[in-house]
Motif scaffolding. Structure first.
Motif, PDB file in Angstrom:
ATOM      1  N   THR A 180       0.834  -1.208   0.000  1.00  0.00           N
ATOM      2  CA  THR A 180       0.000   0.000   0.000  1.00  0.00           C
ATOM      3  C   THR A 180       0.867   1.255   0.000  1.00  0.00           C
ATOM      4  O   THR A 180       0.576   2.232  -0.709  1.00  0.00           O
ATOM      5  CB  THR A 180      -0.921   0.017   1.233  1.00  0.00           C
ATOM      6  OG1 THR A 180      -1.778  -1.120   1.197  1.00  0.00           O
ATOM      7  CG2 THR A 180      -1.767   1.281   1.268  1.00  0.00           C
ATOM      8  N   ALA A 181       1.950   1.237   0.788  1.00  0.00           N
ATOM      9  CA  ALA A 181       2.845   2.396   0.847  1.00  0.00           C
ATOM     10  C   ALA A 181       3.425   2.710  -0.530  1.00  0.00           C
ATOM     11  O   ALA A 181       3.477   3.882  -0.940  1.00  0.00           O
ATOM     12  CB  ALA A 181       3.968   2.132   1.844  1.00  0.00           C
ATOM     13  N   HIS A 182       3.852   1.685  -1.245  1.00  0.00           N
ATOM     14  CA  HIS A 182       4.384   1.917  -2.594  1.00  0.00           C
ATOM     15  C   HIS A 182       3.295   2.465  -3.518  1.00  0.00           C
ATOM     16  O   HIS A 182       3.568   3.319  -4.377  1.00  0.00           O
ATOM     17  CB  HIS A 182       4.953   0.613  -3.161  1.00  0.00           C
ATOM     18  CG  HIS A 182       6.119   0.082  -2.393  1.00  0.00           C
ATOM     19  ND1 HIS A 182       7.171   0.876  -2.000  1.00  0.00           N
ATOM     20  CD2 HIS A 182       6.410  -1.172  -1.934  1.00  0.00           C
ATOM     21  CE1 HIS A 182       8.057   0.143  -1.351  1.00  0.00           C
ATOM     22  NE2 HIS A 182       7.617  -1.098  -1.285  1.00  0.00           N
ATOM     23  N   ARG A 183       2.082   1.993  -3.326  1.00  0.00           N
ATOM     24  CA  ARG A 183       0.973   2.475  -4.151  1.00  0.00           C
ATOM     25  C   ARG A 183       0.682   3.948  -3.846  1.00  0.00           C
ATOM     26  O   ARG A 183       0.426   4.742  -4.756  1.00  0.00           O
ATOM     27  CB  ARG A 183      -0.271   1.612  -3.888  1.00  0.00           C
ATOM     28  CG  ARG A 183      -1.409   1.876  -4.883  1.00  0.00           C
ATOM     29  CD  ARG A 183      -2.626   1.009  -4.571  1.00  0.00           C
ATOM     30  NE  ARG A 183      -2.303  -0.396  -4.688  1.00  0.00           N
ATOM     31  CZ  ARG A 183      -2.481  -1.288  -3.715  1.00  0.00           C
ATOM     32  NH1 ARG A 183      -2.948  -0.892  -2.541  1.00  0.00           N
ATOM     33  NH2 ARG A 183      -2.179  -2.543  -3.907  1.00  0.00           N
ATOM     34  N   VAL A 184       0.745   4.318  -2.573  1.00  0.00           N
ATOM     35  CA  VAL A 184       0.525   5.721  -2.185  1.00  0.00           C
ATOM     36  C   VAL A 184       1.593   6.616  -2.799  1.00  0.00           C
ATOM     37  O   VAL A 184       1.301   7.692  -3.342  1.00  0.00           O
ATOM     38  CB  VAL A 184       0.530   5.858  -0.643  1.00  0.00           C
ATOM     39  CG1 VAL A 184       0.587   7.329  -0.233  1.00  0.00           C
ATOM     40  CG2 VAL A 184      -0.705   5.193  -0.052  1.00  0.00           C
TER      41      VAL A 184
END
Length: 403
Positions: free
Chosen positions: A19-23
């Motif tokens: 999720t962090a990479h997606r953000v």
């Protein structure tokens, strides 16, 4: 780096890394995420309420403390935007946003990095095999990465260091913490000839869930994984096998006796079709085209600095009933003055094996013939005598007194 604090902030939020990479991809970077509003995060695909709440925490006090702590211990923080951050690790889906590093991290993408893992409660055979494979990898030009835990990990680190090779130790704690505590000298040796790496900041405790997670970093840094002695499918080392499979890494298994309880699950991996390996070169040979400096002719060391990092290194192997320690507490040139003193407390079999040895290396078959013990007994005695520094092992199954 002006944006470092935002990378650390996001790394420490505890949100799902995918999720962090997606953000970051959606908003443009961690700085943009820091200044984003709740509604901005809500538009990120598949974000959970828990992660959204965490991203709304804009406190930086802990970030400044982490930066100060790393500076105080002479460490540094690598983020995914740094050139030194290994591309090999950057490519895994749940790569850490930041790595805390002490020591000299090799240029991972330019090296044949091989991961070695196995059980903490290993047999004498497992510890010796781990040190042997790691030492051969180092001599042929590879780099060993491991978790520096007791047992297989610690033996692998020592085997590589003994041959003058660098070691990357990936920790489940902060990089200032020695865990297990009796590995302090080994950690110091790694710092002198390699690097300690963690995704956890200074002060991080050795929590149980940290260690399975750090295994994905061990395999993420490597080309291949070498497995030694996994007792059951639920053993911690099997997490590394799962990560290696997910990351597309090659997997090699060091075979053991078919009835050895410490190797039940790892032997089953061979039955399932995974490659077996009994030498470091078997692991490295397929990578020579990619890394031409790898050579089947073992690298020659001058001898001046090969053992220096290990003069005080201690590797402990946890066993169910007892603990065995290997202490290298003197330079090679210093001799044991009284062999009988060193043999106090040893078994009759160990004393008999030691009595067959001299300053010149002798082949194991000759030792077996002289002391009239079974091959299994002799090999077990040789392992424990070498662990305690009374004898030395050489290539080709030869041994001598450590004088």
């Amino acid at each position: 780096m002006a944006e470092l604090k935002y990378w650390v902030w996001m790394n420490e939020l505890g949100i799902n890394l995918v999720t962090a990479h997606r953000v970051i991809s959606y908003l443009g970077g961690p700085k943009e995420a820091f200044f984003a509003e709740r509604d901005d995060f809500a538009r990120v695909p598949d974000i959970t309420l828990r992660d959204l709440e965490a991203l709304c925490n804009k406190q930086l006090n802990s970030v400044y403390r982490i930066q100060d702590d790393m500076q105080a211990i002479g460490g540094r923080i690598l983020t995914r935007q740094d050139a030194e951050y290994p591309q090999r690790l950057r490519d895994i889906p749940d790569a850490p946003l930041a790595l805390y590093v002490r020591g000299r991290l090799p240029v991972v993408d330019d090296e044949a990095v091989i991961a070695i893992v196995g059980t903490r409660r290993c047999s004498p055979y497992g510890m010796k095999a781990s040190a042997k494979i790691a030492g051969e990898i180092a001599r042929h030009g590879g780099v060993v990465v491991t978790g520096l835990a007791a047992g297989i990990d610690g033996a692998a680190a020592e085997g590589a260091l003994r041959e003058g090779g660098p070691v990357i130790g990936v920790l489940g704690t902060g990089v200032e913490r020695v865990y297990p505590p009796n590995h302090k000298d080994l950690f110091d040796a790694v710092l002198e000839n390699g690097a300690l790496v963690s995704e956890y900041p200074p002060g991080a405790e050795p929590l149980g869930h940290h260690f399975p997670r750090r295994n994905r970093i061990i395999t993420g840094l490597s080309l291949a994984l070498v497995v030694l002695e996994i007792p059951t499918a639920k053993s911690g080392a099997m997490h590394s096998v799962d990560h290696a499979l997910e990351q597309g890494r090659d997997i090699f298994v060091v075979p053991a006796n078919i009835d050895a309880p410490t190797s039940k699950a790892s032997n089953e991996l061979i039955d399932d079709g995974f490659q077996s390996a009994s030498t470091g070169w078997r692991v490295l040979r397929d990578y020579t085209r990619q890394f031409p400096k790898l050579t089947q002719t073992e690298k020659k060391e001058t001898g001046a600095n090969v053992n220096k990092p290990l003069e005080k290194a201690v590797v402990s192997v946890e066993k169910e009933q007892r603990s065995t320690k290997k202490v290298i507490d003197k330079p090679e040139k210093d001799s044991y003055i009284d062999l009988q003193e060193k043999l106090k407390g040893k078994s009759e079999a160990e004393r008999a094996v030691a009595a067959c040895l001299c300053e010149e290396p002798i082949h194991v078959d000759d030792i077996i013939a002289q002391c009239q013990l079974s091959a299994q007994q002799v090999n077990a005695c040789l392992t424990t005598l070498e662990i305690t520094g009374i004898i030395r092992g050489y290539a080709g199954k030869r041994y001598s007194l450590n004088v």
